[in-house]
Design a protein around this motif. Structure first.
Motif, mmCIF file in Angstrom:
data_model
loop_
_atom_site.group_PDB
_atom_site.id
_atom_site.type_symbol
_atom_site.label_atom_id
_atom_site.label_comp_id
_atom_site.label_asym_id
_atom_site.label_seq_id
_atom_site.Cartn_x
_atom_site.Cartn_y
_atom_site.Cartn_z
ATOM 1 N N GLY A 224 0.881 -1.172 0.000
ATOM 2 C CA GLY A 224 0.000 0.000 0.000
ATOM 3 C C GLY A 224 0.915 1.216 0.000
ATOM 4 O O GLY A 224 1.720 1.368 0.909
ATOM 5 N N GLU B 200 1.637 5.230 0.026
ATOM 6 C CA GLU B 200 1.111 6.570 0.297
ATOM 7 C C GLU B 200 1.807 7.549 -0.643
ATOM 8 O O GLU B 200 3.011 7.695 -0.605
ATOM 9 C CB GLU B 200 1.372 6.962 1.749
ATOM 10 C CG GLU B 200 0.757 6.001 2.748
ATOM 11 C CD GLU B 200 1.339 6.199 4.132
ATOM 12 O OE1 GLU B 200 1.289 7.326 4.638
ATOM 13 O OE2 GLU B 200 1.850 5.224 4.692
ATOM 14 N N LYS C 250 -7.987 5.576 -0.214
ATOM 15 C CA LYS C 250 -8.512 5.594 1.137
ATOM 16 C C LYS C 250 -8.407 6.939 1.847
ATOM 17 O O LYS C 250 -9.331 7.354 2.527
ATOM 18 C CB LYS C 250 -7.798 4.530 1.965
ATOM 19 C CG LYS C 250 -8.669 3.952 3.060
ATOM 20 C CD LYS C 250 -7.872 2.999 3.932
ATOM 21 C CE LYS C 250 -6.777 3.771 4.645
ATOM 22 N NZ LYS C 250 -6.271 3.150 5.846
ATOM 23 N N PRO D 122 -4.061 4.413 -1.469
ATOM 24 C CA PRO D 122 -5.050 3.385 -1.790
ATOM 25 C C PRO D 122 -4.998 2.274 -0.760
ATOM 26 O O PRO D 122 -4.012 2.138 -0.042
ATOM 27 C CB PRO D 122 -4.555 2.869 -3.143
ATOM 28 C CG PRO D 122 -3.076 3.015 -3.068
ATOM 29 C CD PRO D 122 -2.801 4.219 -2.189
ATOM 30 N N LEU D 123 -6.039 1.489 -0.699
ATOM 31 C CA LEU D 123 -6.024 0.317 0.166
ATOM 32 C C LEU D 123 -4.975 -0.668 -0.378
ATOM 33 O O LEU D 123 -4.880 -0.853 -1.592
ATOM 34 C CB LEU D 123 -7.409 -0.334 0.158
ATOM 35 C CG LEU D 123 -7.627 -1.384 1.231
ATOM 36 C CD1 LEU D 123 -7.623 -0.747 2.615
ATOM 37 C CD2 LEU D 123 -8.954 -2.103 1.004
ATOM 38 N N PHE D 124 -4.235 -1.287 0.519
ATOM 39 C CA PHE D 124 -3.179 -2.207 0.063
ATOM 40 C C PHE D 124 -3.761 -3.394 -0.685
ATOM 41 O O PHE D 124 -4.894 -3.805 -0.451
ATOM 42 C CB PHE D 124 -2.333 -2.665 1.248
ATOM 43 C CG PHE D 124 -3.033 -3.592 2.203
ATOM 44 C CD1 PHE D 124 -2.879 -4.967 2.094
ATOM 45 C CD2 PHE D 124 -3.834 -3.092 3.216
ATOM 46 C CE1 PHE D 124 -3.518 -5.826 2.973
ATOM 47 C CE2 PHE D 124 -4.479 -3.945 4.114
ATOM 48 C CZ PHE D 124 -4.325 -5.307 3.985
ATOM 49 N N ASN E 261 4.132 0.692 2.204
ATOM 50 C CA ASN E 261 3.761 -0.213 3.296
ATOM 51 C C ASN E 261 3.699 -1.623 2.726
ATOM 52 O O ASN E 261 3.127 -1.829 1.656
ATOM 53 C CB ASN E 261 2.374 0.145 3.835
ATOM 54 C CG ASN E 261 2.352 1.516 4.489
ATOM 55 O OD1 ASN E 261 2.483 1.631 5.692
ATOM 56 N ND2 ASN E 261 2.206 2.554 3.674
ATOM 57 N N SER F 243 3.442 -6.073 3.606
ATOM 58 C CA SER F 243 3.365 -7.239 4.481
ATOM 59 C C SER F 243 3.376 -8.450 3.561
ATOM 60 O O SER F 243 3.314 -8.300 2.342
ATOM 61 C CB SER F 243 2.074 -7.208 5.308
ATOM 62 O OG SER F 243 0.956 -7.174 4.451
ATOM 63 N N ASN G 165 -1.858 -12.616 7.655
ATOM 64 C CA ASN G 165 -0.726 -11.696 7.538
ATOM 65 C C ASN G 165 0.422 -12.201 8.414
ATOM 66 O O ASN G 165 0.310 -12.233 9.637
ATOM 67 C CB ASN G 165 -1.182 -10.294 7.964
ATOM 68 C CG ASN G 165 -0.041 -9.293 7.973
ATOM 69 O OD1 ASN G 165 1.111 -9.630 7.687
ATOM 70 N ND2 ASN G 165 -0.358 -8.052 8.303
ATOM 71 N N ARG H 59 4.948 6.485 16.434
ATOM 72 C CA ARG H 59 5.714 6.277 15.210
ATOM 73 C C ARG H 59 6.908 7.194 15.103
ATOM 74 O O ARG H 59 6.854 8.347 15.483
ATOM 75 C CB ARG H 59 4.824 6.468 13.999
ATOM 76 C CG ARG H 59 3.813 5.368 13.969
ATOM 77 C CD ARG H 59 3.272 5.220 12.613
ATOM 78 N NE ARG H 59 2.111 4.352 12.682
ATOM 79 C CZ ARG H 59 1.222 4.287 11.726
ATOM 80 N NH1 ARG H 59 1.361 5.048 10.663
ATOM 81 N NH2 ARG H 59 0.214 3.472 11.835
ATOM 82 N N ARG I 222 2.776 -4.452 9.778
ATOM 83 C CA ARG I 222 3.409 -4.278 8.473
ATOM 84 C C ARG I 222 4.652 -3.440 8.657
ATOM 85 O O ARG I 222 4.868 -2.862 9.722
ATOM 86 C CB ARG I 222 2.463 -3.559 7.513
ATOM 87 C CG ARG I 222 2.091 -2.153 7.989
ATOM 88 C CD ARG I 222 1.057 -1.525 7.068
ATOM 89 N NE ARG I 222 0.860 -0.115 7.311
ATOM 90 C CZ ARG I 222 -0.116 0.398 8.052
ATOM 91 N NH1 ARG I 222 -0.966 -0.410 8.664
ATOM 92 N NH2 ARG I 222 -0.236 1.699 8.198
ATOM 93 N N GLU J 145 6.902 -0.219 6.900
ATOM 94 C CA GLU J 145 6.709 0.927 6.023
ATOM 95 C C GLU J 145 8.085 1.394 5.578
ATOM 96 O O GLU J 145 8.898 1.809 6.395
ATOM 97 C CB GLU J 145 5.974 2.023 6.805
ATOM 98 C CG GLU J 145 5.642 3.232 5.983
ATOM 99 C CD GLU J 145 4.749 4.225 6.752
ATOM 100 O OE1 GLU J 145 4.038 3.820 7.689
ATOM 101 O OE2 GLU J 145 4.788 5.404 6.397
HETATM 102 P P1 ADP Z 1 -0.341 6.316 7.773
HETATM 103 O O1 ADP Z 1 -0.909 6.316 9.126
HETATM 104 O O2 ADP Z 1 0.983 5.669 7.684
HETATM 105 O O3 ADP Z 1 -0.395 7.649 7.077
HETATM 106 P P2 ADP Z 1 -2.258 5.506 5.777
HETATM 107 O O4 ADP Z 1 -3.578 4.973 6.189
HETATM 108 O O5 ADP Z 1 -2.168 6.843 5.195
HETATM 109 O O6 ADP Z 1 -1.297 5.319 7.030
HETATM 110 O O7 ADP Z 1 -1.604 4.531 4.733
HETATM 111 C C1 ADP Z 1 -1.190 3.308 5.097
HETATM 112 C C2 ADP Z 1 -1.068 2.437 3.866
HETATM 113 O O8 ADP Z 1 -0.677 1.152 4.330
HETATM 114 C C3 ADP Z 1 -2.375 2.237 3.117
HETATM 115 O O9 ADP Z 1 -2.119 2.150 1.736
HETATM 116 C C4 ADP Z 1 -2.842 0.916 3.674
HETATM 117 O O10 ADP Z 1 -3.720 0.230 2.816
HETATM 118 C C5 ADP Z 1 -1.535 0.184 3.795
HETATM 119 N N1 ADP Z 1 -1.608 -1.000 4.666
HETATM 120 C C6 ADP Z 1 -2.361 -1.176 5.762
HETATM 121 N N2 ADP Z 1 -2.201 -2.434 6.239
HETATM 122 C C7 ADP Z 1 -1.324 -3.060 5.427
HETATM 123 C C8 ADP Z 1 -0.764 -4.382 5.376
HETATM 124 N N3 ADP Z 1 -1.069 -5.306 6.269
HETATM 125 N N4 ADP Z 1 0.088 -4.636 4.372
HETATM 126 C C9 ADP Z 1 0.397 -3.723 3.467
HETATM 127 N N5 ADP Z 1 -0.093 -2.481 3.466
HETATM 128 C C10 ADP Z 1 -0.950 -2.147 4.418
#
Ligand code: ADP
Ligand code: MG
Length: 723
Positions: A219, A221, A287, A302-304, A350, A352, A360, A461, A473, A475
C-alpha cells in the motif's frame, strides 16, 4: 508582455477560477471496478473451465494454458466494445519508471472497407512495440532491437476513458527477444515467486499443511503538490525538469504547520472527488486524502493489495492524478522536491506478506505459536535489511530523490529499522539469552506465552526512520514520490527470499540434528538478532549523532545516487538476484547502467535549463532594474542631489555573481564529461550541480532585490499559496 504582467494575469485567472459543475450523482460504491475486466466479469463471461484455468494462473502462478487465451481474448474484446472501446493497448512499465502504451485499433482495413479486426489469443498474449526508444542498458543491440510485451494475467485489463473513444488497456511485461527483462514488472513477478517459495518452506516447518501461495502486499502513500497551470506554464524549469531551479524561500513558509490537516481548498477537493471516482472505476480503493505538511502538498493512499497489482494501480494512480488535475486547471507535481526549502514528497511503501489461509505473517497474532512465527518473519526482515541495506538505498536512488533523502524531513540515507520499544525489547531479550521478560507482561518463554499486542499507535511512530514496523506491516519511507514501487518491492521480496531460505535451511539442519523445534527457533532468532541487530535503531534519524553512530555500527551511509547505485555491481548483490532468478547478472547490470545514465541526463537537462533561464529571464530583468536605479542616480546627481542606494550596490554585486555563475555553468556544460556512464554521473554530481547552485544562489539573492513588477518568474509565495 513583461514578466510581472503575465504573473498578474495568472493571479487574476486563479482568483477568478470557478470549479466546473459535474454530474457526480451516481454513488461512488456503484462505480467500483466498473472499468476492469475483473475476476467477477470473467466469471460471468467465460466458460467455467476457462475461468478456473485463468484464476489458477492468477492465484497460484500456474503456467497459462495457451488454449484458453483465444477464449479470454474474445470475451475481453466483446466486453471492451460494449464499453465503448475502439482501440486496445498493451501497457508496460519501462525502466524510465513511467508507463508506456502501444495503441492499436480494433478496426482493420479490408477489401470491402474497414471491418472489425480479429482479436485473437496471440494478440492478447504478445505485442511488439517499437522497443528502440526505451532504455535497455546494453541488453538490446540494434540488430536485435525487438522487444515484446506479454500479457500479465495477474493484472486485470481495464478501460481507459476518453471523450473521443475508450481504449482497452492490457497490462503486460516487456522483454527482449532473448527473454531478458526490459521493464519494472518482470522482476516484480519473479521476486514474488522467489519469496513465496521460501516462505512456504518456513511455514511447512511451522506445521502448516494447507499452505496457500504466499504473496506480498503493498500500500503506497503518494504525496504530491498541486499548483495552478497558469503559474506552471510560466515556469520553464517546472515544465522541463519537474522542479523549480530558482526561487527564494517564501516569507510564509510551512513554519506554522497550518496546512497539515487544514481545510482542503474547494477546487482541490473537487479534484480529489473526481480522482477517487476515476480510481474507483479502475477498482482502486483510494482511502485517505488530506493536506500534507507543506502548503500546496497533499496525499492519497489506496487500500493495500497484492504487490503486483498495487504496482500497476500505483502507476495508474500517478497518471490519473496528473490527468484529472489538468481538468481543474492545475498541474500535479510528482517530483520529490519541486520547491527548495519546502517539504519534499515521498511515497511510503507499506508492505506485508501472507495469504488467505495463513493470514498476515507480519501480524503478531493471538497465540504463542503465531507469535513465534511472527518473530521469525520479522527476523527475516531484520536480517535482509541489515545484509542488503545498500540495495534498499540503491533502489530509491535518483537525481530527484537525492534532494529529499537525508534532508531532515525525509528519512536519512542510512537504512535502519525502527521496531518500536516493545518489539525491540523482545528482540533484545532474545539476543541476551532466552526470552525471559517482556515489557508490560511478566515472564515470557517463546512458544509458551503470548506476546503482548504490539501497538500501532501513530503517536508512537518514528517519522525519521526509513524502515519502520507499524504494528502489522513495515513501512519503507525512502522511496520518492515519482518512483515506481517496483524497485522497492523487488528488493524487499528478494531479500526476504534470501532470509527465509536461510532460516528454513538452518531450522531443517537443527531439527535434523535432533533439536526440538522451539529450541531450534530460539537459536535461529538469537543468531539473527546477534548478527544483524545493529540495523535496529529506534532513535532520532535526523540527529547528527546518528550519522556517527551508524558509521560505528558499520551501516552504510550512501548520500547520493552516485554513491548508491554501485551497490548493484557488488558480487554478493549480483549473486543474490541471480540465485533467486529475479535478475540475471546481465539484467542487473543493464539496470545499473540505465539508472546511472538517467541520473547524468537529468542533471545535464537541469543544468541547461538553469543556464537558459538565468541568461534569458533573470539576468535581463536584473540588468534592467539595475539600469533603472543607475538612471535615477544620474538624474539626481544632475540636479545636485546625492543618491546613496545600498540596493543598487547589492544588485551590482549579485549581477556580478550571476554573470560569473553563468560563465562557470556554461564552461562546465561545454566540457566532455567522459566515456562511461559512471564518469558522466560523477561529473554531473561534482561539477554541474555546484555550478547550478552558484547560479541559483545569485539569482535567488536578486529575487529579493529586484522590483517585484520586473521579476520574470512566479514566486514560491504565488505558486504555493494561490490555488
Ligand atoms: P499512515 O498512518 O501511515 O499515514 P495511511 O492509512 O495513510 O497510514 O496509509 C497506510 C497504507 O498502508 C495504506 O495504503 C494501507 O492500505 C496500507 N496498509 C495497511 N495495512 C497493510 C498491510 N497489512 N500490508 C500492506 N499495506 C498495508
Ligand atoms: Mg499517511
Amino acid at each position: 508582455m513583461s514578466g510581472s504582467q503575465s504573473r498578474r494575469q495568472a493571479i487574476n485567472a486563479v482568483t477568478g477560477y470557478q470549479v466546473p459543475d459535474k454530474d457526480f450523482t451516481e454513488p461512488l460504491g456503484e462505480l467500483f471496478g466498473r472499468n476492469t475486466f475483473s475476476p467477477a466479469v470473467m466469471k460471468s463471461r467465460l466458460p467455467k473451465s476457462v475461468y478456473k484455468s485463468v484464476m489458477s494462473t492468477i492465484d497460484k502462478g500456474t503456467p497459462l494454458d495457451p488454449t484458453v487465451a483465444d477464449v479470454v481474448a474474445s470475451a475481453m474484446k466483446d466486453w471492451a466494445l460494449e464499453n465503448g472501446a475502439s482501440h486496445y493497448a498493451h501497457v508496460f512499465y519501462p525502466l524510465t519508471g513511467l508507463t508506456a502504451e502501444k495503441h492499436d485499433s480494433f478496426l482493420s482495413p479490408e477489401d470491402s472497407g474497414a471491418s472489425m479486426a480479429e482479436f485473437a489469443g496471440k494478440t492478447l498474449i504478445q505485442g511488439e512495440p517499437d522497443a528502440s526508444s526505451f532504455p535497455n542498458g546494453g541488453i538490446r543491440n540494434t540488430f536485435e532491437a525487438r522487444g515484446y510485451t506479454g500479457w500479465d494475467v495477474t493484472s486485470p485489463a481495464y478501460i481507459l476513458e476518453n471523450p473521443n473513444g475508450n481504449t482497452l488497456c492490457i497490462p503486460t511485461v516487456f522483454i527482449s527477444w532473448t527473454g531478458e527483462a526490459l521493464d519494472k514488472k518482470t522482476p516484480l513477478l519473479r521476486s514474488q515467486q522467489a519469496m513465496s517459495k521460501q516462505a512456504a518452506r518456513v511455514l511447512t516447518l511451522f506445521g502448516h499443511d494447507d499452505i496457500d501461495t504466499v504473496v506480498s502486499y503493498a500500500g503506497a502513500e503518494q504525496e504530491y503538490f498541486l499548483i495552478d497551470r497558469h503559474f506552471y506554464f510560466s515556469r520553464p524549469d517546472l515544465m522541463s525538469s519537474g522542479r523549480t531551479l530558482f526561487g527564494a524561500k517564501p516569507a510564509k513558509g510551512q513554519q506554522f504547520d497550518d496546512h497539515y490537516f487544514g481545510a482542503i481548498p474547494e477546487r482541490v477537493l473537487a479534484f480529489m472527488i473526481e480522482v477517487d471516482r476515476e480510481l474507483f472505476k479502475q477498482g482502486i480503493l483510494a482511502k485517505t486524502r488530506h493536506n500534507e505538511v507543506a502548503p500546496g502538498q497533499f496525499e492519497i493512499a489506496p487500500l493495500f493489495e497484492k504487490a503486483n497489482l498495487a504496482h500497476d494501480h500505483q502507476q495508474l494512480m500517478m497518471t490519473t492524478l496528473q490527468r484529472v488535475a489538468q481538468r481543474y486547471g492545475m498541474e500535479c507535481l510528482l517530483h520529490e522536491k519541486p520547491f527548495a526549502g519546502v517539504n519534499g514528497s515521498g511515497k511510503h511503501v507499506n508492505f506485508s506478506i501472507g495469504n488467505g489461509n495463513q493470514g498476515n505473517l507480519l501480524n503478531p497474532g493471538d497465540t504463542p505459536h503465531e507469535n513465534v512465527q511472527f518473530l521469525v518473519f520479522c527476523a527475516a526482515v531484520i536480517r535482509g535489511v541489515h545484509k542488503y541495506g545498500g540495495v534498499l538505498r540503491a533502489v530509491v536512488a535518483s537525481a530527484r530523490n537525492d534532494h529529499r533523502l537525508g534532508a531532515n524531513e525525509a528519512p536519512p540515507a542510512i537504512i535502519s529499522i525502527f521496531l518500536g520499544e516493545q518489539l525491540a525489547d523482545v528482540f533484545d531479550q532474545i539476543a541476551a539469552g532466552a526470552l525471559t521478560g517482556s515489557k508490560p507482561a511478566g515472564t515470557l518463554t517463546l512458544g509458551v506465552d503470548t506476546l503482548p499486542p504490539f501497538k500501532a499507535d501513530p503517536g508512537d511512530r518514528n517519522r525519521t526512520s526509513p524502515f519502520a514496523f507499524t504494528g502489522n506491516r513495515f513501512e519503507f519511507r525512502a522511496p520518492g514520490s515519482s518512483q515506481s514501487i517496483s524497485g522497492p518491492m523487488v528488493a524487499i521480496n528478494t531479500i526476504l527470499a534470501d532470509s527465509l531460505d536461510y532460516i528454513a535451511t538452518e531450522l531443517e539442519a537443527l531439527i535434523e540434528g535432533g533439536m526440538e523445534f522451539d529450541a531450534a527457533v530460539q537459536k535461529v532468532l538469537k543468531d539473527i538478532i546477534t548478527e544483524h541487530g545493529a540495523v535496529v535503531f529506534n532513535g532520532d534519524g535526523y540527529a547528527d549523532a546518528w550519522q556517527v553512530e551508524a558509521a560505528e555500527r558499520g551501516l552504510p551511509n550512501l548520500k547520493t545516487t552516485v554513491d548508491a547505485l554501485p551497490q548493484f555491481d557488488r558480487p554478493e548483490v549480483k549473486d543474490l538476484f541471480e540465485k533467486y532468478a529475479v535478475l540475471s547478472n546481465r539484467e542487473l547490470h543493464s539496470r545499473y547502467e540505465v539508472y546511472l545514465e538517467h541520473y547524468a541526463m537529468s542533471v545535464e537537462l537541469e543544468a541547461s535549463e538553469t543556464l537558459e533561464i538565468a541568461k534569458t529571464k533573470i539576468l535581463p530583468a536584473a540588468i534592467r532594474y539595475q539600469g533603472e536605479l543607475a538612471g535615477a542616480a544620474m538624474n539626481l546627481k544632475a540636479i545636485g542631489m546625492s543618491f546613496d542606494s545600498p540596493t543598487l550596490d547589492a544588485i551590482t554585486a549579485s549581477v556580478g555573481a550571476l554573470t560569473s555563475g553563468i560563465t562557470g555553468l556554461e564552461t562546465a556544460l561545454g566540457i566532455h564529461a567522459g566515456e562511461s556512464s559512471m564518469e558522466e554521473a560523477v561529473y554531473a554530481m561534482e561539477k554541474l550541480i555546484p555550478a547550478m547552485a552558484a547560479v541559483r544562489a545569485a539569482a535567488d539573492e536578486l529575487e529579493g532585490l529586484v522590483a517585484d513588477d520586473t521579476w520574470p518568474l512566479p514566486t514560491y509565495q504565488e505558486m504555493l499559496h494561490i490555488l
